[in-house]
Design a protein around this motif. Sequence first.
Motif, PDB file in Angstrom:
ATOM      1  N   THR A  79       0.789  -1.189  -0.032  1.00 19.98           N
ATOM      2  CA  THR A  79      -0.029  -0.053   0.006  1.00 19.98           C
ATOM      3  C   THR A  79       0.670   1.363  -0.026  1.00 19.98           C
ATOM      4  OG1 THR A  79      -1.698  -1.155   1.298  1.00 19.98           O
ATOM      5  CG2 THR A  79      -1.805   1.497   1.276  1.00 19.98           C
ATOM      6  N   PRO A  80       0.631   2.194  -1.147  1.00 22.78           N
ATOM      7  CA  PRO A  80       1.715   3.465  -0.905  1.00 22.78           C
ATOM      8  C   PRO A  80       0.983   4.184   0.213  1.00 22.78           C
ATOM      9  CG  PRO A  80       0.431   2.943  -3.080  1.00 22.78           C
ATOM     10  CD  PRO A  80      -0.340   1.964  -2.212  1.00 22.78           C
ATOM     11  N   VAL A  81       1.975   4.811   0.906  1.00 18.38           N
ATOM     12  CA  VAL A  81       1.796   5.780   2.097  1.00 18.38           C
ATOM     13  C   VAL A  81       2.396   7.015   1.555  1.00 18.38           C
ATOM     14  CG1 VAL A  81       2.363   6.104   4.517  1.00 18.38           C
ATOM     15  CG2 VAL A  81       1.605   3.945   3.479  1.00 18.38           C
ATOM     16  N   ILE A  82       1.621   8.300   1.724  1.00 18.12           N
ATOM     17  CA  ILE A  82       2.374   9.491   1.584  1.00 18.12           C
ATOM     18  C   ILE A  82       2.256  10.254   2.831  1.00 18.12           C
ATOM     19  CG2 ILE A  82       2.014  11.824   0.286  1.00 18.12           C
ATOM     20  CD1 ILE A  82       0.980  10.298  -1.821  1.00 18.12           C
ATOM     21  N   PHE A  83       3.239  10.755   3.373  1.00 17.73           N
ATOM     22  CA  PHE A  83       3.150  11.634   4.643  1.00 17.73           C
ATOM     23  C   PHE A  83       3.431  13.034   4.315  1.00 17.73           C
ATOM     24  CE2 PHE A  83       7.582   9.652   4.265  1.00 17.73           C
ATOM     25  CZ  PHE A  83       8.544  10.876   3.955  1.00 17.73           C
ATOM     26  N   MET A  84       2.517  13.858   5.393  1.00 13.53           N
ATOM     27  CA  MET A  84       2.737  15.227   5.160  1.00 13.53           C
ATOM     28  C   MET A  84       3.348  15.862   6.516  1.00 13.53           C
ATOM     29  SD  MET A  84      -0.778  16.206   3.550  1.00 13.53           S
ATOM     30  CE  MET A  84      -1.911  15.593   4.969  1.00 13.53           C
ATOM     31  N   SER A  85       4.037  16.631   6.445  1.00 12.04           N
ATOM     32  CA  SER A  85       4.483  17.727   7.693  1.00 12.04           C
ATOM     33  C   SER A  85       5.184  16.645   8.572  1.00 12.04           C
ATOM     34  CB  SER A  85       3.295  18.193   8.187  1.00 12.04           C
ATOM     35  OG  SER A  85       2.673  19.087   7.579  1.00 12.04           O
ATOM     36  N   CYS A  86       6.094  15.820   8.152  1.00 13.42           N
ATOM     37  CA  CYS A  86       6.857  15.020   8.741  1.00 13.42           C
ATOM     38  C   CYS A  86       8.292  15.197   9.027  1.00 13.42           C
ATOM     39  CB  CYS A  86       6.711  13.542   8.282  1.00 13.42           C
ATOM     40  SG  CYS A  86       7.879  12.271   9.079  1.00 13.42           S
ATOM     41  N   ALA A  87       8.682  15.590  10.425  1.00 16.58           N
ATOM     42  CA  ALA A  87       9.936  16.025  10.776  1.00 16.58           C
ATOM     43  C   ALA A  87      10.928  14.754  10.811  1.00 16.58           C
ATOM     44  CB  ALA A  87       9.939  16.609  11.918  1.00 16.58           C
ATOM     45  N   SER A  88      12.212  14.936  10.191  1.00 18.20           N
ATOM     46  CA  SER A  88      13.260  13.888  10.355  1.00 18.20           C
ATOM     47  C   SER A  88      12.728  12.558   9.931  1.00 18.20           C
ATOM     48  CB  SER A  88      13.854  13.780  11.934  1.00 18.20           C
ATOM     49  OG  SER A  88      14.182  14.989  12.405  1.00 18.20           O
ATOM     50  N   SER A  89      12.379  12.524   8.654  1.00 16.63           N
ATOM     51  CA  SER A  89      11.631  11.355   8.311  1.00 16.63           C
ATOM     52  C   SER A  89      12.967  10.126   8.143  1.00 16.63           C
ATOM     53  CB  SER A  89      10.990  11.342   6.786  1.00 16.63           C
ATOM     54  OG  SER A  89      11.831  11.989   5.995  1.00 16.63           O
ATOM     55  N   VAL A  90      14.050  10.403   7.563  1.00 23.90           N
ATOM     56  CA  VAL A  90      15.112   9.527   7.533  1.00 23.90           C
ATOM     57  C   VAL A  90      15.670   8.884   9.039  1.00 23.90           C
ATOM     58  CG1 VAL A  90      17.287   9.233   6.800  1.00 23.90           C
ATOM     59  CG2 VAL A  90      15.945  10.448   5.159  1.00 23.90           C
ATOM     60  N   ASP A  91      15.750  10.307   9.940  1.00 20.86           N
ATOM     61  CA  ASP A  91      16.201   9.786  11.082  1.00 20.86           C
ATOM     62  C   ASP A  91      15.301   8.877  11.871  1.00 20.86           C
ATOM     63  OD1 ASP A  91      18.910  10.935  11.010  1.00 20.86           O
ATOM     64  OD2 ASP A  91      18.026  12.748  10.912  1.00 20.86           O
ATOM     65  N   ARG A  92      14.048   9.353  11.663  1.00 23.28           N
ATOM     66  CA  ARG A  92      13.018   8.391  12.575  1.00 23.28           C
ATOM     67  C   ARG A  92      12.949   6.859  12.031  1.00 23.28           C
ATOM     68  NH1 ARG A  92       8.535  12.564  12.812  1.00 23.28           N
ATOM     69  NH2 ARG A  92       7.696  11.137  14.384  1.00 23.28           N
ATOM     70  N   GLY A  93      13.270   6.681  10.800  1.00 27.87           N
ATOM     71  CA  GLY A  93      13.387   5.563  10.113  1.00 27.87           C
ATOM     72  C   GLY A  93      12.525   4.966   9.384  1.00 27.87           C
ATOM     73  N   ILE A  94      11.552   6.029   8.907  1.00 29.58           N
ATOM     74  CA  ILE A  94      10.458   5.570   8.029  1.00 29.58           C
ATOM     75  C   ILE A  94      10.623   5.510   6.678  1.00 29.58           C
ATOM     76  CG2 ILE A  94       8.594   6.264   9.661  1.00 29.58           C
ATOM     77  CD1 ILE A  94       8.150   8.571   7.836  1.00 29.58           C
ATOM     78  N   VAL A  95      11.816   6.208   6.473  1.00 30.89           N
ATOM     79  CA  VAL A  95      12.453   6.021   4.787  1.00 30.89           C
ATOM     80  C   VAL A  95      13.989   5.931   4.740  1.00 30.89           C
ATOM     81  CG1 VAL A  95      10.708   7.290   3.709  1.00 30.89           C
ATOM     82  CG2 VAL A  95      12.687   8.619   4.655  1.00 30.89           C
ATOM     83  N   ALA A  96      14.428   5.305   3.935  1.00 30.55           N
ATOM     84  CA  ALA A  96      15.936   5.096   3.787  1.00 30.55           C
ATOM     85  C   ALA A  96      16.728   6.423   3.465  1.00 30.55           C
ATOM     86  CB  ALA A  96      16.395   3.927   2.904  1.00 30.55           C
ATOM     87  N   GLY A  97      16.140   6.952   2.763  1.00 26.65           N
ATOM     88  CA  GLY A  97      16.798   8.376   2.578  1.00 26.65           C
ATOM     89  C   GLY A  97      15.954   9.217   1.689  1.00 26.65           C
ATOM     90  N   MET A  98      16.478  10.633   1.373  1.00 29.24           N
ATOM     91  CA  MET A  98      15.467  11.526   0.700  1.00 29.24           C
ATOM     92  C   MET A  98      15.372  11.228  -0.974  1.00 29.24           C
ATOM     93  SD  MET A  98      14.389  13.717   3.131  1.00 29.24           S
ATOM     94  CE  MET A  98      14.430  15.371   2.298  1.00 29.24           C
ATOM     95  N   ALA A  99      16.347  10.668  -1.435  1.00 26.82           N
ATOM     96  CA  ALA A  99      16.160  10.099  -2.890  1.00 26.82           C
ATOM     97  C   ALA A  99      15.526   9.206  -3.277  1.00 26.82           C
ATOM     98  CB  ALA A  99      17.600   9.992  -3.437  1.00 26.82           C
ATOM     99  N   SER A 100      15.766   8.215  -2.119  1.00 28.79           N
ATOM    100  CA  SER A 100      14.618   7.034  -2.345  1.00 28.79           C
ATOM    101  C   SER A 100      14.158   6.457  -0.999  1.00 28.79           C
ATOM    102  CB  SER A 100      15.286   5.716  -3.326  1.00 28.79           C
ATOM    103  OG  SER A 100      14.382   4.654  -3.170  1.00 28.79           O
ATOM    104  N   SER A 101      13.071   6.121  -0.659  1.00 31.03           N
ATOM    105  CA  SER A 101      12.753   5.861   0.534  1.00 31.03           C
ATOM    106  C   SER A 101      12.966   4.291   0.552  1.00 31.03           C
ATOM    107  CB  SER A 101      10.939   5.809   0.778  1.00 31.03           C
ATOM    108  OG  SER A 101      10.304   4.891  -0.117  1.00 31.03           O
ATOM    109  N   GLU A 102      12.890   3.660  -0.830  1.00 29.02           N
ATOM    110  CA  GLU A 102      13.378   2.155  -0.660  1.00 29.02           C
ATOM    111  C   GLU A 102      12.358   1.178  -0.101  1.00 29.02           C
ATOM    112  OE1 GLU A 102      17.271   0.963   0.727  1.00 29.02           O
ATOM    113  OE2 GLU A 102      18.243   2.723  -0.490  1.00 29.02           O
ATOM    114  N   ASN A 103      10.997   1.915   0.071  1.00 30.26           N
ATOM    115  CA  ASN A 103       9.984   1.214   0.509  1.00 30.26           C
ATOM    116  C   ASN A 103       8.536   1.709  -0.027  1.00 30.26           C
ATOM    117  OD1 ASN A 103       9.314   3.608   1.897  1.00 30.26           O
ATOM    118  ND2 ASN A 103      10.192   2.640   3.952  1.00 30.26           N
ATOM    119  N   ASN A 104       7.537   1.470   0.610  1.00 31.47           N
ATOM    120  CA  ASN A 104       6.473   1.994  -0.014  1.00 31.47           C
ATOM    121  C   ASN A 104       5.871   3.452   0.469  1.00 31.47           C
ATOM    122  OD1 ASN A 104       6.200   0.968   2.864  1.00 31.47           O
ATOM    123  ND2 ASN A 104       3.755   1.151   2.509  1.00 31.47           N
ATOM    124  N   LEU A 105       6.890   4.072   1.208  1.00 36.61           N
ATOM    125  CA  LEU A 105       6.373   5.506   1.526  1.00 36.61           C
ATOM    126  C   LEU A 105       7.313   6.489   0.872  1.00 36.61           C
ATOM    127  CD1 LEU A 105       6.231   3.453   4.135  1.00 36.61           C
ATOM    128  CD2 LEU A 105       6.007   5.793   5.363  1.00 36.61           C
TER     129      LEU A 105
END
Length: 298
Positions: A79-105
């Motif tokens: 399931t594709p997940v899009i987040f809005m207004s999320c701080a520190s998305s990489v450091d909190r571990g929901i995506v692997a990096g800004m260039a590619s999440s490497e997952n469904n987010l």
Amino acid sequence: MLVDSDIRQNEVNGLKHALGDHAVKGNHSFIYKVKDAGGDRTKLPGLAAEIIAEKPDIAVAGGGIEADALHAASASTRTPVIFMSCASSVDRGIVAGMASSENNLTGIDTNDTQLTAKRLWFIRKMLPDARKVFCFHVPSIAPSVNSLAVAKKAASKLGLEVATAEVETEADIRRATAALSKSNVDVILLLPAAPVHGAMGTIIFPKALAERIPIFGYGEDSMKKGAFATYSGSRYAIGQQTARLVHKIVNGIAPRDIPVETPEKLELVINRDLVDKLGLKLSKRVWRMADKIVDIQF
């Protein structure tokens, strides 16, 4: 959509408005279902599980804590997940990096960590006599940890001193707030952390106002709870920006192939009414710097 409370309404409104344009251009129809935790963070995991179980075309997280919940609930799905207004998305571990999440987010990272330095710069310009900056710090929350590190580094270059109180619970926040005094704090800088934001209106702001200590916030919502000024991405514009990501997914692009974005529209907002109540003397230059001047009365 999963939202913690009505504090996400600006983002949701911006998303819906912009999706109207995408619907016309792409000949699509969007059906929305919003699950609102009503400010109770403990409900988010269960609501996230309900959303994923319904197998939506896209799940949208209103903010960081909603993104955490949907990330966990959707881990074994596509399931594709899009987040809005999320701080520190990489450091909190929901995506692997800004260039590619490497997952469904994918989504919009508020960039609040790095914007902390610019907020301190604004404090220096707006309150030239201020030296002692106080921060409520939540060690268990990545955006708070990272923002504090940025704040300390920036403060040393600006001639400011940063003092902190580590808080995790409401009781911690009450104790730290009770110790606030104009004699030891010139200004409070809010770091992005949901527990502190939740305590702003009922615990922190009343004491700060009584002591005439100005609070510099990190978003429109903190201004509604007592910040005299904020600098951040426009929440409504973030919702509009998110619509573009929805459009890409609807047209077959996988979330991992959509880079995480940062807000395109940043705003310095000043509450004139609170400036007057606190007795702050802002220069004409500062008023000209403001992108928006509001009159929220307390």
